[in-house]
Motif scaffolding. Sequence first.
Motif, short mmCIF file in Angstrom:
data_model
loop_
_atom_site.label_atom_id
_atom_site.label_comp_id
_atom_site.label_asym_id
_atom_site.label_seq_id
_atom_site.Cartn_x
_atom_site.Cartn_y
_atom_site.Cartn_z
N GLN A 1 0.54 -1.01 -0.10
CA GLN A 1 0.06 0.03 0.06
C GLN A 1 1.12 1.08 0.48
O GLN A 1 1.94 1.23 0.90
N LEU A 2 0.49 1.99 -0.85
CA LEU A 2 1.74 3.02 -1.11
C LEU A 2 0.78 4.65 -0.30
O LEU A 2 -0.76 4.62 -1.74
N VAL A 3 1.39 5.83 0.23
CA VAL A 3 0.63 7.07 0.69
C VAL A 3 1.56 7.99 -0.13
O VAL A 3 2.23 7.78 0.60
N GLU A 4 0.94 9.06 -0.93
CA GLU A 4 2.46 10.12 -1.58
C GLU A 4 1.90 10.95 -0.56
O GLU A 4 0.35 10.82 -0.38
N SER A 5 2.55 11.91 -0.47
CA SER A 5 2.48 13.56 0.41
C SER A 5 3.61 14.15 -0.04
O SER A 5 4.07 14.18 -0.89
N GLY A 6 3.05 16.32 -0.05
CA GLY A 6 4.35 17.01 -0.37
C GLY A 6 4.10 17.76 -1.26
O GLY A 6 4.44 18.39 -1.54
N ALA B 1 14.47 1.33 5.38
CA ALA B 1 14.34 1.38 6.88
C ALA B 1 12.69 2.18 8.17
O ALA B 1 12.17 1.41 8.02
N LYS B 2 13.01 3.49 6.68
CA LYS B 2 11.56 4.09 6.78
C LYS B 2 10.18 3.42 6.12
O LYS B 2 9.35 4.35 5.97
N ASN B 3 10.85 2.36 5.02
CA ASN B 3 9.53 1.82 3.70
C ASN B 3 8.99 3.22 3.31
O ASN B 3 7.97 3.51 3.26
N THR B 4 9.99 3.93 2.81
CA THR B 4 9.53 5.59 1.81
C THR B 4 10.49 5.93 1.16
O THR B 4 11.79 5.52 1.01
N VAL B 5 9.68 6.21 -0.22
CA VAL B 5 10.48 6.72 -1.43
C VAL B 5 10.65 7.79 -1.41
O VAL B 5 9.13 8.36 -1.37
N TYR B 6 11.25 9.23 -2.39
CA TYR B 6 11.06 10.50 -2.12
C TYR B 6 11.49 10.91 -3.58
O TYR B 6 12.47 10.47 -4.30
N LEU B 7 10.92 12.24 -3.94
CA LEU B 7 11.17 13.03 -4.52
C LEU B 7 11.66 13.81 -5.30
O LEU B 7 10.49 15.01 -4.39
N GLN B 8 12.66 14.77 -4.88
CA GLN B 8 12.58 15.79 -4.77
C GLN B 8 13.07 16.81 -5.88
O GLN B 8 14.18 16.07 -6.66
N ALA C 1 5.08 6.50 1.28
CA ALA C 1 5.32 5.56 2.30
C ALA C 1 4.78 4.38 2.50
O ALA C 1 3.45 4.58 1.48
N ALA C 2 5.35 3.73 2.68
CA ALA C 2 4.28 1.88 1.41
C ALA C 2 4.64 1.32 2.91
O ALA C 2 5.07 1.50 4.11
N SER C 3 3.56 0.61 2.51
CA SER C 3 2.98 -0.40 4.27
C SER C 3 2.74 -1.97 3.21
O SER C 3 2.47 -2.03 2.38
N GLY C 4 2.84 -3.24 4.51
CA GLY C 4 2.50 -3.93 3.24
C GLY C 4 3.99 -5.16 4.23
O GLY C 4 4.54 -4.88 4.69
N SER C 5 3.81 -5.62 2.74
CA SER C 5 5.32 -6.78 2.30
C SER C 5 6.49 -5.43 2.19
O SER C 5 6.30 -4.67 2.44
N SER C 6 7.58 -6.65 2.12
CA SER C 6 8.73 -5.80 2.04
C SER C 6 9.25 -4.34 1.00
O SER C 6 9.38 -5.18 -0.13
N PHE C 7 8.82 -3.44 1.47
CA PHE C 7 9.12 -2.48 0.99
C PHE C 7 10.72 -2.77 0.15
O PHE C 7 10.48 -2.27 -1.27
#
Length: 127
Positions: free
Chosen positions: A3-8, A75-82, A23-29
């Motif tokens: 499951q993926l949730v974007e923000s920003g 470690a934070k299950n997160t991907v970013y786009l700067q 932010a990702a949740s569920g199976s191993s990101f």
Amino acid sequence: QVQLVESGGGSVQAGASLRLSCAASGSSFGNYGMGWFRQTPGKGRECVAAISRNGVRTYYANSVKGRFTISRDNAKNTVYLQMDSLKPEDTAVYYCAADRRMYSLTIQTAVSEYDYWGRGTQVTVSS
């Protein structure tokens, strides 16, 4: 399942910066390659950036190369786009997505290669 949730997202002036998070949740990101896509009305989704599951390989569309940076923190299950030096043509809904194949170290840029999608976050850049 992932499951993926974007923000920003938001509304900014040309030349400004934004950082999108997914932010990702569920199976191993960390087992999934990730991509950022964008879509404008009447057009298909295009991949603007992608990153391998271990963060070593990245891809950027020519239109954003040198201005956008994709990164991930497993470690934070997160991907970013700067996104720096934003332009009005960057206005779109931005989606993050997870590769349909676990454990792959290759980068995918086609929509069809991604199985899991967030709901998107709007980015509006005014001149």
